[in-house]
Design a protein around this motif. Structure first.
Motif, short mmCIF file in Angstrom:
data_model
loop_
_atom_site.label_atom_id
_atom_site.label_comp_id
_atom_site.label_asym_id
_atom_site.label_seq_id
_atom_site.Cartn_x
_atom_site.Cartn_y
_atom_site.Cartn_z
N PRO A 81 0.84 -1.19 0.00
CA PRO A 81 0.00 0.00 0.00
C PRO A 81 0.88 1.25 0.00
N ASP A 82 0.24 2.40 0.04
CA ASP A 82 0.96 3.66 -0.02
C ASP A 82 1.93 3.79 1.14
N SER A 83 3.20 4.00 0.83
CA SER A 83 4.23 4.03 1.87
C SER A 83 4.10 5.26 2.75
N ALA A 84 3.65 6.38 2.18
CA ALA A 84 3.50 7.60 2.98
C ALA A 84 2.45 7.40 4.07
N ALA A 85 1.36 6.72 3.74
CA ALA A 85 0.31 6.46 4.73
C ALA A 85 0.84 5.55 5.83
N ALA A 86 1.67 4.57 5.45
CA ALA A 86 2.24 3.66 6.45
C ALA A 86 3.19 4.42 7.37
N ARG A 87 4.00 5.29 6.81
CA ARG A 87 4.93 6.07 7.65
C ARG A 87 4.17 7.00 8.59
N ALA A 137 4.29 7.02 12.76
CA ALA A 137 4.66 8.24 13.50
C ALA A 137 3.94 8.33 14.84
N ARG A 138 2.89 7.52 15.03
CA ARG A 138 2.19 7.51 16.31
C ARG A 138 3.03 6.87 17.41
N LEU A 139 4.04 6.12 17.02
CA LEU A 139 4.86 5.39 17.99
C LEU A 139 6.01 6.24 18.48
N THR A 140 6.50 5.90 19.66
CA THR A 140 7.72 6.54 20.15
C THR A 140 8.92 5.97 19.42
N GLU A 141 10.07 6.60 19.58
CA GLU A 141 11.28 6.11 18.94
C GLU A 141 11.59 4.68 19.36
N ARG A 142 11.47 4.37 20.64
CA ARG A 142 11.75 3.02 21.12
C ARG A 142 10.74 2.02 20.54
N GLU A 143 9.48 2.42 20.45
CA GLU A 143 8.47 1.53 19.88
C GLU A 143 8.74 1.27 18.40
N ARG A 144 9.21 2.29 17.68
CA ARG A 144 9.54 2.08 16.26
C ARG A 144 10.76 1.18 16.13
N GLN A 145 11.71 1.34 17.04
CA GLN A 145 12.89 0.47 17.03
C GLN A 145 12.47 -0.99 17.18
N ILE A 146 11.58 -1.24 18.11
CA ILE A 146 11.11 -2.60 18.35
C ILE A 146 10.27 -3.09 17.17
N ALA A 200 -3.78 -6.20 15.30
CA ALA A 200 -4.10 -7.37 16.11
C ALA A 200 -2.94 -8.34 16.26
N SER A 201 -1.84 -8.14 15.53
CA SER A 201 -0.78 -9.14 15.59
C SER A 201 0.58 -8.54 15.25
N ARG A 202 1.62 -9.28 15.59
CA ARG A 202 2.99 -8.89 15.28
C ARG A 202 3.21 -8.81 13.76
N VAL A 203 2.58 -9.70 13.03
CA VAL A 203 2.76 -9.69 11.58
C VAL A 203 2.19 -8.41 10.97
N GLN A 204 1.08 -7.92 11.52
CA GLN A 204 0.53 -6.66 11.03
C GLN A 204 1.50 -5.51 11.27
N ILE A 205 2.20 -5.53 12.40
CA ILE A 205 3.25 -4.52 12.64
C ILE A 205 4.34 -4.67 11.60
N ARG A 216 7.15 -2.80 6.67
CA ARG A 216 7.54 -3.10 5.29
C ARG A 216 6.89 -2.13 4.32
N ASP A 217 5.59 -1.82 4.53
CA ASP A 217 4.89 -0.89 3.66
C ASP A 217 5.53 0.50 3.71
N ALA A 218 6.08 0.84 4.89
CA ALA A 218 6.73 2.14 5.05
C ALA A 218 8.15 2.15 4.49
N GLY A 219 8.56 1.05 3.94
CA GLY A 219 9.90 0.96 3.38
C GLY A 219 10.95 0.66 4.42
N GLY A 220 10.50 0.27 5.63
CA GLY A 220 11.45 -0.03 6.71
C GLY A 220 12.05 1.21 7.32
N ASN A 221 11.52 2.38 6.95
CA ASN A 221 12.09 3.64 7.41
C ASN A 221 11.29 4.24 8.56
#
Length: 218
Positions: free
Chosen positions: A143-149, A153-162, A200-205, A210-215
């Motif tokens: 899907p659109d990578s901008a929407a995924a990013r 952005a709702r997550l904290t830096e540590r949450e994004r790291q995880i 609902a799951s780790r795979v959705q995260i 992945r949709d965000a390009g891993g960035n």
């Protein structure tokens, strides 16, 4: 007692799953269904805590049945059963908020553990299943990578790291090897991330990363 509905078009599979689950002592199989349409009816009739749903069934497939069941006021947790040989349905099931996925050759003890985990309200996906699913989805259009990013952005830096570590297929224990983390802390971060993102799951995260390009989001 955990009440379970088994939906699979193969009678031998249903019989085997019933035998495994009822041997656990704290699980009762309250009904069986041989297609998705029957699963929707039986779920409304027996109000199970967990539904084990085959992805591919006649009359109504498992994903369509999942969507129908999730429209009820207090839907049960639905775990999809898959062989992963060509399950294009799996991606749709993730988007439809499946609580977990199990391979049909899952060991009995892991099947029982998965039902218990999901019944307690947690999503269930092992790192092995996560890696296999990401391998499958890597061939599909994102899907659109901008929407995924923007969502990340709702997550904290540590949450994004995880979240990035989850996307690499790492378990909580493996992520906890990073400096300043414990397995309990990682689990808490994953739970908060799921809540913030409405997933609902780790795979959705993993798919969202992945949709965000891993960035990281800008």
């Amino acid at each position: 007692m955990i009440k379970v509905l088994i939906a699979d078009d193969e009678a031998l599979v249903r019989t085997g799953l019933r035998a495994i689950l009822e041997a656990a002592g704290d699980i009762e199989v309250v009904a069986e269904a041989q297609n998705g349409s029957e699963a929707v009816i039986e779920a409304a009739r027996y109000r199970p805590h967990v539904v084990l749903m085959d992805v591919r069934m006649p009359v109504m497939d498992g994903v369509t049945a999942l969507r129908e069941i999730n429209r009820s006021p207090q839907p049960p947790k639905v775990v999809m059963l898959t062989t992963f040989d060509r399950d294009e349905y799996v991606y749709s099931a993730l988007r439809a908020q499946a609580s977990g996925f199990l391979l049909k050759d899952t060991a009995p003890r892991d099947l029982i553990a998965a039902v218990r985990v999901v019944a307690q309200g947690s999503a269930m996906l092992s790192p092995t299943v996560t890696k296999r699913m990401l391998d499958v989805f890597a061939r599909w259009e994102s899907p659109d990578s901008a929407a995924a990013r923007k969502r990340l952005a709702r997550l904290t830096e540590r949450e994004r790291q995880i979240a990035r570590a989850v996307a690499r297929g790492l378990s909580n224990a493996e992520i906890a090897c990073e400096p300043g983390m414990t397995e309990t802390t990682v689990k808490a971060h994953v739970s908060r991330s799921l809540a913030k993102l409405g997933l609902a799951s780790r795979v959705q995260i993993a798919l969202l990363v992945r949709d965000a390009g891993g960035n990281d989001p800008a």
